[in-house]
Design a protein around this motif. Structure first.
Motif, mmCIF file in Angstrom:
data_model
loop_
_atom_site.group_PDB
_atom_site.id
_atom_site.type_symbol
_atom_site.label_atom_id
_atom_site.label_comp_id
_atom_site.label_asym_id
_atom_site.label_seq_id
_atom_site.Cartn_x
_atom_site.Cartn_y
_atom_site.Cartn_z
ATOM 1 N N LEU A 39 -32.780 -60.152 -63.665
ATOM 2 C CA LEU A 39 -31.386 -60.155 -62.784
ATOM 3 C C LEU A 39 -31.557 -60.914 -61.635
ATOM 4 O O LEU A 39 -32.887 -61.302 -61.234
ATOM 5 C CB LEU A 39 -31.414 -58.309 -62.047
ATOM 6 N N PRO A 83 -32.068 -61.860 -57.998
ATOM 7 C CA PRO A 83 -32.706 -60.998 -56.986
ATOM 8 C C PRO A 83 -31.684 -60.969 -55.619
ATOM 9 O O PRO A 83 -31.673 -60.318 -54.793
ATOM 10 C CB PRO A 83 -34.012 -61.602 -56.741
ATOM 11 N N HIS A 84 -31.211 -62.271 -55.521
ATOM 12 C CA HIS A 84 -30.174 -62.729 -54.289
ATOM 13 C C HIS A 84 -29.044 -62.139 -54.371
ATOM 14 O O HIS A 84 -28.231 -62.227 -53.362
ATOM 15 C CB HIS A 84 -30.344 -64.122 -54.020
ATOM 16 N N TYR A 137 -22.539 -48.027 -57.692
ATOM 17 C CA TYR A 137 -23.672 -48.838 -57.394
ATOM 18 C C TYR A 137 -23.536 -50.237 -57.165
ATOM 19 O O TYR A 137 -24.514 -50.924 -56.791
ATOM 20 C CB TYR A 137 -24.916 -48.617 -58.459
ATOM 21 N N ARG A 180 -25.334 -51.909 -54.176
ATOM 22 C CA ARG A 180 -26.833 -51.788 -54.051
ATOM 23 C C ARG A 180 -27.544 -53.044 -54.284
ATOM 24 O O ARG A 180 -26.919 -54.237 -55.093
ATOM 25 C CB ARG A 180 -27.179 -50.740 -55.070
ATOM 26 N N SER A 181 -28.576 -53.216 -53.583
ATOM 27 C CA SER A 181 -29.306 -54.495 -53.958
ATOM 28 C C SER A 181 -30.027 -54.247 -54.960
ATOM 29 O O SER A 181 -30.382 -53.027 -55.267
ATOM 30 C CB SER A 181 -30.048 -55.220 -52.673
ATOM 31 N N GLU A 210 -33.429 -54.843 -55.691
ATOM 32 C CA GLU A 210 -34.658 -54.390 -55.372
ATOM 33 C C GLU A 210 -34.638 -52.951 -54.957
ATOM 34 O O GLU A 210 -35.763 -52.165 -55.075
ATOM 35 C CB GLU A 210 -35.092 -55.167 -54.046
ATOM 36 N N ALA A 211 -33.400 -52.441 -54.712
ATOM 37 C CA ALA A 211 -33.446 -50.871 -54.379
ATOM 38 C C ALA A 211 -33.094 -49.984 -55.368
ATOM 39 O O ALA A 211 -33.076 -48.896 -55.557
ATOM 40 C CB ALA A 211 -32.064 -50.820 -53.246
ATOM 41 N N LEU A 212 -33.124 -50.654 -56.674
ATOM 42 C CA LEU A 212 -32.790 -50.259 -58.081
ATOM 43 C C LEU A 212 -34.153 -49.739 -58.644
ATOM 44 O O LEU A 212 -35.121 -50.291 -58.860
ATOM 45 C CB LEU A 212 -32.147 -50.697 -58.835
ATOM 46 N N SER A 213 -34.211 -48.399 -59.350
ATOM 47 C CA SER A 213 -35.541 -48.204 -60.251
ATOM 48 C C SER A 213 -35.250 -49.025 -61.537
ATOM 49 O O SER A 213 -34.306 -49.689 -61.826
ATOM 50 C CB SER A 213 -35.319 -46.631 -60.617
ATOM 51 N N GLY A 257 -35.179 -48.197 -64.603
ATOM 52 C CA GLY A 257 -33.961 -47.712 -65.512
ATOM 53 C C GLY A 257 -32.621 -48.154 -64.900
ATOM 54 O O GLY A 257 -31.904 -48.726 -65.972
ATOM 55 N N GLN A 258 -32.279 -48.098 -63.701
ATOM 56 C CA GLN A 258 -31.185 -48.668 -63.564
ATOM 57 C C GLN A 258 -31.044 -50.016 -63.416
ATOM 58 O O GLN A 258 -30.157 -50.679 -63.785
ATOM 59 C CB GLN A 258 -31.304 -48.373 -61.951
ATOM 60 N N LEU A 312 -35.193 -65.891 -65.582
ATOM 61 C CA LEU A 312 -33.934 -66.079 -64.693
ATOM 62 C C LEU A 312 -33.132 -67.428 -64.848
ATOM 63 O O LEU A 312 -31.911 -67.225 -65.042
ATOM 64 C CB LEU A 312 -34.592 -66.443 -63.177
ATOM 65 N N PRO A 367 -31.222 -70.253 -54.794
ATOM 66 C CA PRO A 367 -30.947 -68.992 -53.801
ATOM 67 C C PRO A 367 -32.086 -67.968 -53.882
ATOM 68 O O PRO A 367 -32.601 -67.305 -53.107
ATOM 69 C CB PRO A 367 -29.637 -68.432 -54.265
ATOM 70 N N ALA A 368 -32.667 -68.082 -55.130
ATOM 71 C CA ALA A 368 -33.713 -66.899 -55.298
ATOM 72 C C ALA A 368 -35.093 -67.314 -54.538
ATOM 73 O O ALA A 368 -35.857 -66.225 -54.424
ATOM 74 C CB ALA A 368 -34.209 -66.851 -56.832
ATOM 75 N N ASN A 399 -33.779 -47.350 -48.533
ATOM 76 C CA ASN A 399 -32.954 -47.578 -49.652
ATOM 77 C C ASN A 399 -33.775 -46.886 -51.025
ATOM 78 O O ASN A 399 -33.155 -46.431 -51.788
ATOM 79 C CB ASN A 399 -33.081 -49.104 -50.107
ATOM 80 N N GLU A 400 -35.183 -47.203 -51.027
ATOM 81 C CA GLU A 400 -35.995 -46.813 -52.118
ATOM 82 C C GLU A 400 -36.020 -45.210 -52.075
ATOM 83 O O GLU A 400 -35.750 -44.700 -53.227
ATOM 84 C CB GLU A 400 -37.492 -47.140 -51.933
ATOM 85 N N SER A 445 -32.528 -44.054 -53.628
ATOM 86 C CA SER A 445 -32.271 -44.348 -55.003
ATOM 87 C C SER A 445 -33.060 -43.344 -55.735
ATOM 88 O O SER A 445 -32.862 -43.244 -56.949
ATOM 89 C CB SER A 445 -32.439 -45.919 -55.401
ATOM 90 N N ASP A 494 -31.935 -41.472 -58.598
ATOM 91 C CA ASP A 494 -32.622 -41.406 -59.965
ATOM 92 C C ASP A 494 -32.653 -39.902 -60.454
ATOM 93 O O ASP A 494 -32.442 -39.845 -61.827
ATOM 94 C CB ASP A 494 -34.069 -42.157 -59.610
ATOM 95 N N TYR A 524 -30.988 -38.716 -64.069
ATOM 96 C CA TYR A 524 -31.714 -38.329 -65.506
ATOM 97 C C TYR A 524 -32.170 -37.225 -65.754
ATOM 98 O O TYR A 524 -32.579 -36.570 -67.050
ATOM 99 C CB TYR A 524 -33.143 -39.272 -65.556
#
Lengths: 345, 280
Positions: free
Chosen positions: A88, A90-91, A128, A131-132, A134-137, A139-140, B161, B182-183, B266-267, B270, B274, B278
């Motif tokens: 994915l 990242p930016h 979603y 969302r960025s 990086e903030a996803l698990s 699975g997401q 990527l 950008p990355a 954020n973590e 999420s 999650d 699930y």
């Protein structure tokens, strides 16, 4: 038979002196879930990357709807890929990741947001978008990767071990979801995995590969019930492989006894490998079984017990609901339909 | 006992260390507001030198030259260094290692050697010494730093990527522009900052590769130290630079603390979602 979509003809790939894919020919049909199954290093990912256009082919041809695919660069193929580690961007946020391909096609804003929303709902990630990554698990992220690929409405979706980074429970859920998705979209999925259970669960057709060669192609039932050789038999599911001799007239001899069987494409007197799956043995009292053995070990597996039985000097794995004791002498019975013969390889 | 004494010494030691480290900067700061133009006596407070930074013509030219060279060198070396890093990353491990070694040699080479050899090369080529030669030299010594700060960022990227970008319809060129660059943005910015810093404070290499009266601040300073033509406005300029650096570093630190906090939040969110998705 369904319409042919992709045709591989003597496809070969060499990295320096290393022959990774060796003259593979394979037809892939429309709206089919086909799995390339094999141990790591068998060339399955390389085949996928050649279809996607990320790897040059050394020799052979790939035809897509009858046209030579190798002349079309990766970015112009009507094929999308779900990568092993998702790849994915990242930016970009979730929405922009999914919209990436559509923006390149210069679609107008309303259509882009429409299609992104639809594919987000298909992978159950409504809401979603902002969302960025990086903030996803994990699975997401996997779901975003799927959405990013299917939003482009490819004719073929390539999936390179997409579930290998997920934990067991999530992986099993995703297997069904991906299978469902394939039904809904009605497009061809080419799935690469080394997990035989995954392959059996999801596929319409399985291609078993080893050392760059196709060993067997067939439905999950075919490959499981009638493996062509020792490698396929032991790679897909657990199996007991017993040396035997074909006696003609659908009779095979092994463990000093004669058994009826259903295979007949062997010469009389030819040496064969007999495959019997652990769940196909029936544990009986000694008098009733043609095979006699001593229980060497017993392990509780939840649904069944796994026995290790020593019979005629060979270890047999037997799955049974009964629980004999270690050291017991037991009889084993096998139905003739469960005895599968293979040429000795 | 010893541990106790050491523990008691911690704070004084810290203060002394920082005092020693910052003493020179403090001295320059004091001199920049000293009414006297001589360093050995403090004759009262003044902002006069700060106002004179740009009124003293030769100093003003030197500062403008320094900034011009630094900005141009940063832009060019960042662009080239980034492309070189992308190229190096695409090589096989063995070739990559060799090329990296070649990249690192100018880094450890003493400035005096770099300066002298560049001067010889430029005179061989019959170049007119001045802004072009100095700029070329600055680009030359900045590129390896940019490469070194961009490469780790590239290495940390998912190697698919680029292929993902192709897969979604990018041409190879637009895949690099729209996805790879950008990355690795943060690595590029770091590289640019290092290049800028290296350029702005370089003396040795600049001294060897300039000519025709083109001087940057360090050359200007070297020519005037201990002479009548020296102006304490140089102290003022130096103090300004220190302050700018300080403010930039503070801003970067505050920003990174903030973004870390944001990420943790954020973590948390999420992972809650999650579980609900699930478990259902």
């Amino acid at each position: 038979m369904a319409e042919k979509l992709i045709e591989l003809k003597n496809l070969t790939k060499r990295f320096d002196d290393n022959l990774v894919v060796d003259r593979i020919s394979l037809d892939i049909y429309k709206n089919q879930f086909i799995t390339l199954l094999g141990p790591s290093g068998c060339g399955k990912t390389t085949i996928l990357r050649m279809i996607a256009g990320f790897e040059e082919i050394t020799d052979g041809q790939i035809y897509f709807e009858g046209k030579d695919l190798t002349k079309i660069p990766a970015n112009e193929r009507e094929i999308n890929t779900v990568f092993q580690n998702y790849a994915l961007f990242p930016h970009l946020n979730v929405y922009e990741n999914i919209a990436f391909g559509l923006r390149l096609k210069k679609l107008d804003q309303s259509e882009i947001s429409d299609r992104v929303a639809r594919s987000l709902s298909m992978v159950k990630l409504i809401g979603y978008g902002k969302r960025s990554i990086e903030a996803l698990s994990g699975g997401q992220q996997q779901r975003v990767a799927l959405a990013r690929a299917i939003v482009n409405r490819p004719k073929v979706l390539l999936l390179d071990e997409p579930l290998s980074a997920l934990d067991l429970k999530l992986r099993q859920d995703m297997q069904y979801e991906i299978k469902d998705m394939q039904h809904q979209l009605g497009i061809t999925f080419i799935f690469v995995t080394h997990d035989q259970e995954e392959a059996l669960t999801m596929s319409d057709r399985i291609v078993v590969l080893n050392e760059g060669k196709i060993l067997q192609t067939g439905s999950p039932e075919d490959v499981y019930n009638e493996p062509v050789n020792r490698f396929v038999a032991s790679f897909i599911g657990e199996s007991n492989i017993i040396p035997g001799i074909y006696c003609g007239n659908r009779v095979v001899e092994f463990f000093k006894a004669r058994f009826d069987c259903v295979d007949d494409h062997f010469e009389t007197g030819e040496k064969v490998d007999v495959v019997i799956r652990p769940e196909d043995f029936e544990v009986v009292v000694v008098q009733e079984g043609k095979i006699t053995g001593k229980v060497a070990d017993i392990v509780f597996k939840g649904v069944h017990y796994e026995l290790c039985v020593m019979a005629n000097g060979q270890e047999l794995i037997v799955h049974t609901l009964k629980s004999p004791n270690i050291g017991d002498i037991i009889g084993l019975k096998v139905d003739k339909f469960e005895i599968h013969l293979m040429k000795v390889s | 006992m010893i541990v106790k004494i050491l523990k008691a010494c911690r704070l004084p030691l810290l203060v002394i260390t920082f005092l020693i480290m910052y003493f020179p900067l403090i001295i320059i700061g004091i001199l920049s507001v000293n009414k006297s133009s001589y360093a050995h006596a403090f004759k009262g407070f003044t902002w006069q030198w700060y106002t004179e930074i740009f009124s003293e013509a030769t100093l003003r030219t030197a500062i403008i030259n320094t900034l011009t060279v630094a900005i141009l060198a940063t832009i060019i070396s960042t662009a080239l260094g980034t492309l070189i890093a992308i190229g190096i990353q695409a090589l096989r491990p063995k070739e990559k290692k060799r090329l990296l070694m070649l990249n690192n040699i100018p880094l450890i080479n003493p400035d005096i050697v770099t300066g002298l050899s560049l001067m010889i090369v430029f005179s061989f080529l019959h170049l007119r010494f001045g802004i072009t030669t100095m700029l070329a030299a600055h680009i030359f010594f900045s590129i390896p730093f940019v490469v070194l700060s961009v490469l780790p960022k590239l290495q940390s990227l998912d190697k698919d990527l680029y292929y993902a970008a192709l897969d979604l319809g990018c041409t190879p060129m637009s895949a690099v522009l729209k996805v790879i660059i950008p990355a690795i943005k943060s690595g590029i910015i770091t590289g640019a900052l290092i290049a800028f810093t290296m350029s702005i404070d370089d003396f040795v290499i600049s001294y060897f590769t300039t000519g025709n009266g083109f001087s940057n601040f360090s050359i200007w300073l070297y020519a005037r130290l201990g002479r009548k033509s020296f102006s304490p406005a140089a102290y003022a300029y130096n103090t300004c630079i220190t302050m700018v650096t300080f403010v930039i570093l503070m801003a970067i630190n505050i920003k990174s603390i903030k973004s870390k906090k944001g990420r943790i939040l954020n973590e948390k969110n999420s992972s809650c979602i999650d579980n609900t998705t699930y478990s259902s």
